[in-house]
Every structure is written in structure tokens, then in C-alpha cells.
Design a protein around this motif. Structure first.
Motif, PDB file in Angstrom:
ATOM      1  N   THR A 191     -27.485  16.557 -19.917  1.00  0.00           N
ATOM      2  CA  THR A 191     -28.340  16.276 -21.221  1.00  0.00           C
ATOM      3  C   THR A 191     -27.627  15.929 -22.300  1.00  0.00           C
ATOM      4  O   THR A 191     -28.234  15.503 -23.278  1.00  0.00           O
ATOM      5  N   LYS A 192     -26.323  15.232 -21.963  1.00  0.00           N
ATOM      6  CA  LYS A 192     -25.526  14.658 -23.286  1.00  0.00           C
ATOM      7  C   LYS A 192     -25.060  13.259 -22.538  1.00  0.00           C
ATOM      8  O   LYS A 192     -24.773  13.014 -21.508  1.00  0.00           O
ATOM      9  N   LEU A 193     -24.757  12.305 -23.587  1.00  0.00           N
ATOM     10  CA  LEU A 193     -24.414  11.030 -23.245  1.00  0.00           C
ATOM     11  C   LEU A 193     -22.846  11.125 -22.904  1.00  0.00           C
ATOM     12  O   LEU A 193     -22.356  10.616 -21.968  1.00  0.00           O
ATOM     13  N   GLU A 194     -22.242  12.357 -23.381  1.00  0.00           N
ATOM     14  CA  GLU A 194     -21.088  12.784 -23.021  1.00  0.00           C
ATOM     15  C   GLU A 194     -20.532  12.801 -21.410  1.00  0.00           C
ATOM     16  O   GLU A 194     -19.879  12.661 -20.918  1.00  0.00           O
ATOM     17  N   GLU A 195     -21.527  13.627 -20.943  1.00  0.00           N
ATOM     18  CA  GLU A 195     -21.600  13.918 -19.500  1.00  0.00           C
ATOM     19  C   GLU A 195     -21.678  12.643 -18.804  1.00  0.00           C
ATOM     20  O   GLU A 195     -21.160  12.461 -17.669  1.00  0.00           O
ATOM     21  N   LEU A 196     -22.544  11.854 -19.089  1.00  0.00           N
ATOM     22  CA  LEU A 196     -23.138  10.456 -18.237  1.00  0.00           C
ATOM     23  C   LEU A 196     -21.446   9.704 -18.560  1.00  0.00           C
ATOM     24  O   LEU A 196     -20.894   9.175 -17.484  1.00  0.00           O
ATOM     25  N   GLN A 197     -21.007   9.684 -19.727  1.00  0.00           N
ATOM     26  CA  GLN A 197     -19.759   8.813 -19.973  1.00  0.00           C
ATOM     27  C   GLN A 197     -18.294   9.473 -18.868  1.00  0.00           C
ATOM     28  O   GLN A 197     -17.594   8.911 -18.669  1.00  0.00           O
ATOM     29  N   ASN A 198     -18.480  10.945 -18.940  1.00  0.00           N
ATOM     30  CA  ASN A 198     -17.427  11.575 -18.132  1.00  0.00           C
ATOM     31  C   ASN A 198     -17.726  11.025 -16.632  1.00  0.00           C
ATOM     32  O   ASN A 198     -16.584  10.946 -15.838  1.00  0.00           O
ATOM     33  N   SER A 223     -14.320   6.525 -12.379  1.00  0.00           N
ATOM     34  CA  SER A 223     -13.613   5.522 -11.830  1.00  0.00           C
ATOM     35  C   SER A 223     -12.702   4.984 -13.033  1.00  0.00           C
ATOM     36  O   SER A 223     -12.976   4.633 -14.045  1.00  0.00           O
ATOM     37  N   LYS A 224     -11.268   4.574 -12.601  1.00  0.00           N
ATOM     38  CA  LYS A 224     -10.288   4.487 -13.386  1.00  0.00           C
ATOM     39  C   LYS A 224     -10.781   2.769 -14.176  1.00  0.00           C
ATOM     40  O   LYS A 224     -10.421   2.688 -15.369  1.00  0.00           O
ATOM     41  N   LYS A 225     -11.388   1.904 -13.231  1.00  0.00           N
ATOM     42  CA  LYS A 225     -11.636   0.927 -13.727  1.00  0.00           C
ATOM     43  C   LYS A 225     -12.792   0.646 -14.714  1.00  0.00           C
ATOM     44  O   LYS A 225     -12.634   0.075 -15.737  1.00  0.00           O
ATOM     45  N   LEU A 251     -11.172   2.013 -18.183  1.00  0.00           N
ATOM     46  CA  LEU A 251     -10.362   0.913 -18.640  1.00  0.00           C
ATOM     47  C   LEU A 251     -11.283   0.115 -19.462  1.00  0.00           C
ATOM     48  O   LEU A 251     -10.994  -0.320 -20.468  1.00  0.00           O
ATOM     49  N   ARG A 252     -12.379  -0.387 -18.594  1.00  0.00           N
ATOM     50  CA  ARG A 252     -13.403  -1.172 -19.243  1.00  0.00           C
ATOM     51  C   ARG A 252     -13.950  -0.630 -20.397  1.00  0.00           C
ATOM     52  O   ARG A 252     -14.118  -1.176 -21.511  1.00  0.00           O
ATOM     53  N   SER A 253     -14.048   0.820 -20.514  1.00  0.00           N
ATOM     54  CA  SER A 253     -15.107   1.174 -21.786  1.00  0.00           C
ATOM     55  C   SER A 253     -13.975   1.214 -22.895  1.00  0.00           C
ATOM     56  O   SER A 253     -14.361   1.201 -23.901  1.00  0.00           O
ATOM     57  N   PHE A 254     -12.729   1.823 -22.701  1.00  0.00           N
ATOM     58  CA  PHE A 254     -11.827   1.679 -23.232  1.00  0.00           C
ATOM     59  C   PHE A 254     -11.527   0.549 -24.266  1.00  0.00           C
ATOM     60  O   PHE A 254     -11.396   0.286 -25.349  1.00  0.00           O
ATOM     61  N   ALA A 255     -11.471  -0.443 -23.327  1.00  0.00           N
ATOM     62  CA  ALA A 255     -11.226  -1.886 -23.806  1.00  0.00           C
ATOM     63  C   ALA A 255     -12.239  -2.466 -24.733  1.00  0.00           C
ATOM     64  O   ALA A 255     -12.288  -3.132 -25.851  1.00  0.00           O
ATOM     65  N   ARG A 256     -13.539  -2.074 -24.422  1.00  0.00           N
ATOM     66  CA  ARG A 256     -14.706  -2.586 -25.120  1.00  0.00           C
ATOM     67  C   ARG A 256     -14.732  -1.809 -26.520  1.00  0.00           C
ATOM     68  O   ARG A 256     -15.008  -2.660 -27.429  1.00  0.00           O
ATOM     69  N   ASN A 257     -14.494  -0.458 -26.437  1.00  0.00           N
ATOM     70  CA  ASN A 257     -14.495   0.002 -27.704  1.00  0.00           C
ATOM     71  C   ASN A 257     -13.495  -0.508 -28.777  1.00  0.00           C
ATOM     72  O   ASN A 257     -13.621  -0.484 -30.142  1.00  0.00           O
ATOM     73  N   VAL A 258     -12.205  -0.481 -28.176  1.00  0.00           N
ATOM     74  CA  VAL A 258     -11.082  -1.111 -29.038  1.00  0.00           C
ATOM     75  C   VAL A 258     -11.612  -2.383 -29.665  1.00  0.00           C
ATOM     76  O   VAL A 258     -11.419  -3.140 -30.825  1.00  0.00           O
ATOM     77  N   ALA A 259     -11.984  -3.248 -28.670  1.00  0.00           N
ATOM     78  CA  ALA A 259     -12.545  -4.617 -29.066  1.00  0.00           C
ATOM     79  C   ALA A 259     -13.562  -4.661 -30.225  1.00  0.00           C
ATOM     80  O   ALA A 259     -13.619  -5.262 -31.194  1.00  0.00           O
ATOM     81  N   ILE A 272     -29.009  -1.159 -26.402  1.00  0.00           N
ATOM     82  CA  ILE A 272     -28.426  -0.478 -26.990  1.00  0.00           C
ATOM     83  C   ILE A 272     -28.120   0.982 -26.583  1.00  0.00           C
ATOM     84  O   ILE A 272     -29.212   1.253 -25.768  1.00  0.00           O
ATOM     85  N   ILE A 273     -27.358   1.622 -26.734  1.00  0.00           N
ATOM     86  CA  ILE A 273     -27.176   3.046 -26.477  1.00  0.00           C
ATOM     87  C   ILE A 273     -27.175   3.831 -27.703  1.00  0.00           C
ATOM     88  O   ILE A 273     -26.335   3.456 -28.642  1.00  0.00           O
ATOM     89  N   GLY A 274     -28.003   4.932 -27.857  1.00  0.00           N
ATOM     90  CA  GLY A 274     -28.369   5.638 -28.966  1.00  0.00           C
ATOM     91  C   GLY A 274     -26.830   6.203 -29.538  1.00  0.00           C
ATOM     92  O   GLY A 274     -26.854   6.396 -30.927  1.00  0.00           O
ATOM     93  N   GLY A 275     -25.950   6.464 -28.887  1.00  0.00           N
ATOM     94  CA  GLY A 275     -24.656   7.092 -29.141  1.00  0.00           C
ATOM     95  C   GLY A 275     -23.529   6.217 -29.667  1.00  0.00           C
ATOM     96  O   GLY A 275     -22.753   6.398 -30.213  1.00  0.00           O
ATOM     97  N   TRP A 276     -23.955   4.876 -29.422  1.00  0.00           N
ATOM     98  CA  TRP A 276     -22.968   3.761 -29.971  1.00  0.00           C
ATOM     99  C   TRP A 276     -22.870   3.795 -31.371  1.00  0.00           C
ATOM    100  O   TRP A 276     -23.716   4.431 -32.152  1.00  0.00           O
TER     101      TRP A 276
END
Length: 298
Positions: free
Chosen positions: A5-12, A17-19, A22-30, A266-270
Motif C-alpha cells: 500500500t506504500k511506494l516505500e514497499e515497492l521501492q524496497n 536487486s543491487k543493480k 545503484l541505479r535508483s541511488f545514482a538517479r536521485n543524486v543526479a 511521473i511518480i507521485g512520491g518523487w
């Protein structure tokens, strides 16, 4: 096993997958770095650009609701909200006289009811593109199987046929998105034609006229010119992609079977700054050629 029921659960789930992690982390930093560079951009002026801008979501989970409401509040200050039908007609007519936004949603998740509720508060109406075979899935195990094989996500609740009726009564639109979230690029043209006709027949029986279709996965490489032509041959009025972009006009009239809407995902939680960046990028890159079929199909 239970529904997420939460975006956090989907992101977890994706972070397993480590790949992907890393991709999500790099995207947010960029995007954070880009946001810093854009801190002096006058987005109010950017958003005044006359255009038709299609935005689409997949879900508005519990932890996205506040942010999505803030986004609607922000966009309502410079934009007129249009239904999917009205937005398409606006591009086809060549009469794009001010900034317009049209919302849509893919895959028919139950949390779209909350998205609709928030949209309603701002007088915005969306087109919900659904897969008939997932509507009314009534158990976690069935949802888990569909989500795993078709959507790459943990189990979520899906809209019911009654929910679709509720959305229609609120003034929203229902569109087709293939029967079972198929990758059209993997279907023969005959298989795709059958799929389109089944979608239209089943959805029309419960929802009335279904003029709009959006293909899955969204990239131009996930579709073909023959498939595009088949959409119109089987009686649909529009065929939407998931390629980013915004639509401007030189005043020329366009035929419906020459136009392919580009939609910014878009993702509503962005973070709002991240969403504003993607929108600005689409506005900056807008040109009349974006209204027409991509070169890759020719």
C-alpha cells in the motif's frame, strides 16, 4: 503475503536487486544535482509555455498522496487541465493557445481511486488505461502472479468493474492497455488485432465507448507502424506512447491517425523539483515534429 500500500514497499522490492538499487541511488543524486543547478530557473515562466502536456502515473500509494496533491496545486496555477479526449483534440486542431495538462494512468491499480479523488479536487479528469484481465482480480495470490509476470512488482490491489463505473461517473475516461499487459512487440499483427478487438468489446460492454489506447512499456521500440495503424483500423481514436515530450503547434490541423501523444511519466512520491525538471526538459525539447510518428517506424 499481502497487498502493498506504500511506494516505500515497492521501492524496497526493487532494491532487492543491487543493480536496481545503484541505479535508483545514482538517479536521485543526479537529479538532486540538476535541481541545484536549476534553483534559479523561473519555473512559473517555463510553465507558461503554450503546449499540451500529457502526464501519466501508475499509482498513488498512501505515502504519495500529500506530494501528489502538492503537485496538482502547483500545476493548477499556470495550467488548464483537460481530459484526454479534449487534449488530443486540442493538438489535432492546432489551436494550442496556452498551457494545458492532461493526466492519464496505466495498469488499473486500486490506488488510482485516490488519484482520482485528488484530481477531482482540482477539476482535473484523467484517462485510466486498463488491462481487462486484471480488472476484478479478487485474491492476493492471483494479484501476485499477475504482478510478478506482467508488472515486475509485488502484489497490489486492482480496480474492480464497479470502480471503473465510479470513475466514469466522476467524469474520468477509461482506455484500453492490451488484455493482459502484453508486450506488443512480441505479438504477431494478427494476435495484436485480436487483442485490440477483445479489449474494445469487453470494456465497451461495461464502460461504454472506448476511444483511446495506450500501448505497454511505452517506448517507440516497443511498438511498430503496423501496430499503430491497426489501432485505428480496429476503431480507436488515439494511440498513446510513454515517450517523454510536450506538444506545441504551428497552427496546422493534424489527422488523428498521424498523431501519437507523448506522455511524461511521473511518480507521485518523487520530489517536486525532480518532476519540474522532467517537465522543463520536455518543454525545452518541444517541436512540431513531436506530434507525428517517430523516424524509427519509417
Amino acid at each position: 503475503m499481502q497487498y502493498i500500500t506504500k511506494l516505500e514497499e515497492l521501492q524496497n522490492y526493487w532494491a532487492q536487486s543491487k543493480k536496481a538499487q545503484l541505479r535508483s541511488f545514482a538517479r536521485n543524486v543526479a537529479l538532486d544535482i540538476i535541481s541545484l543547478k536549476e534553483r534559479n530557473v523561473d519555473f512559473e515562466e517555463v510553465f507558461k509555455t503554450p503546449r499540451v502536456h500529457f502526464l501519466y502515473i501508475h499509482h498513488i500509494f498512501e505515502d504519495e498522496e500529500t506530494n501528489f496533491d502538492q503537485l496538482l496545486n502547483l500545476l493548477s496555477k499556470q495550467h488548464t487541465f483537460l481530459s484526454h479526449t479534449d487534449a488530443i483534440n486540442k493538438v489535432l486542431s492546432g489551436n494550442i493557445d496556452k498551457p494545458y495538462i492532461s493526466f492519464s494512468s496505466d495498469d488499473g491499480l486500486k490506488s488510482n481511486l485516490k488519484a482520482a479523488e485528488i484530481l477531482n479536487n482540482y477539476g482535473a479528469k484523467a484517462c485510466f488505461f486498463v488491462n481487462p484481465n486484471s480488472i476484478g482480480i479478487d485474491s492476493v495470490s492471483k494479484a501476485a502472479e499477475f504482478c510478478k509476470t506482467r508488472l515486475d512488482m509485488p502484489p497490489v490491489e486492482f480496480l474492480s468493474w464497479k470502480d471503473l463505473d465510479t470513475l466514469l461517473k466522476q467524469g474520468h475516461e477509461i482506455g484500453a492497455h492490451t488484455m493482459n499487459h502484453e508486450d506488443v512487440a512480441k505479438l504477431t499483427l494478427n494476435e495484436f488485432e485480436d487483442n485490440l478487438n477483445q479489449c474494445k468489446s469487453i470494456l465497451t460492454a461495461s464502460c461504454g465507448d472506448i476511444p483511446h489506447f495506450a500501448y505497454t512499456y511505452g517506448g517507440f521500440s516497443n511498438f511498430t507502424k503496423d501496430a499503430y495503424d491497426m489501432v485505428f483500423k480496429t476503431g480507436y481514436y488515439s494511440c498513446s506512447s510513454g515517450v517523454r515530450g510536450a506538444h506545441i503547434s504551428d497552427g496546422s490541423i493534424i489527422k488523428e491517425n498521424e498523431f501519437i501523444p507523448r506522455r511524461d511519466h511521473i511518480i507521485g512520491g518523487w520530489k517536486l523539483n525532480h518532476i519540474k525538471h522532467f517537465m522543463k526538459k520536455s518543454i525545452d525539447g518541444a517541436n512540431v515534429q513531436n506530434n507525428f510518428l517517430p523516424a524509427i517506424w519509417k
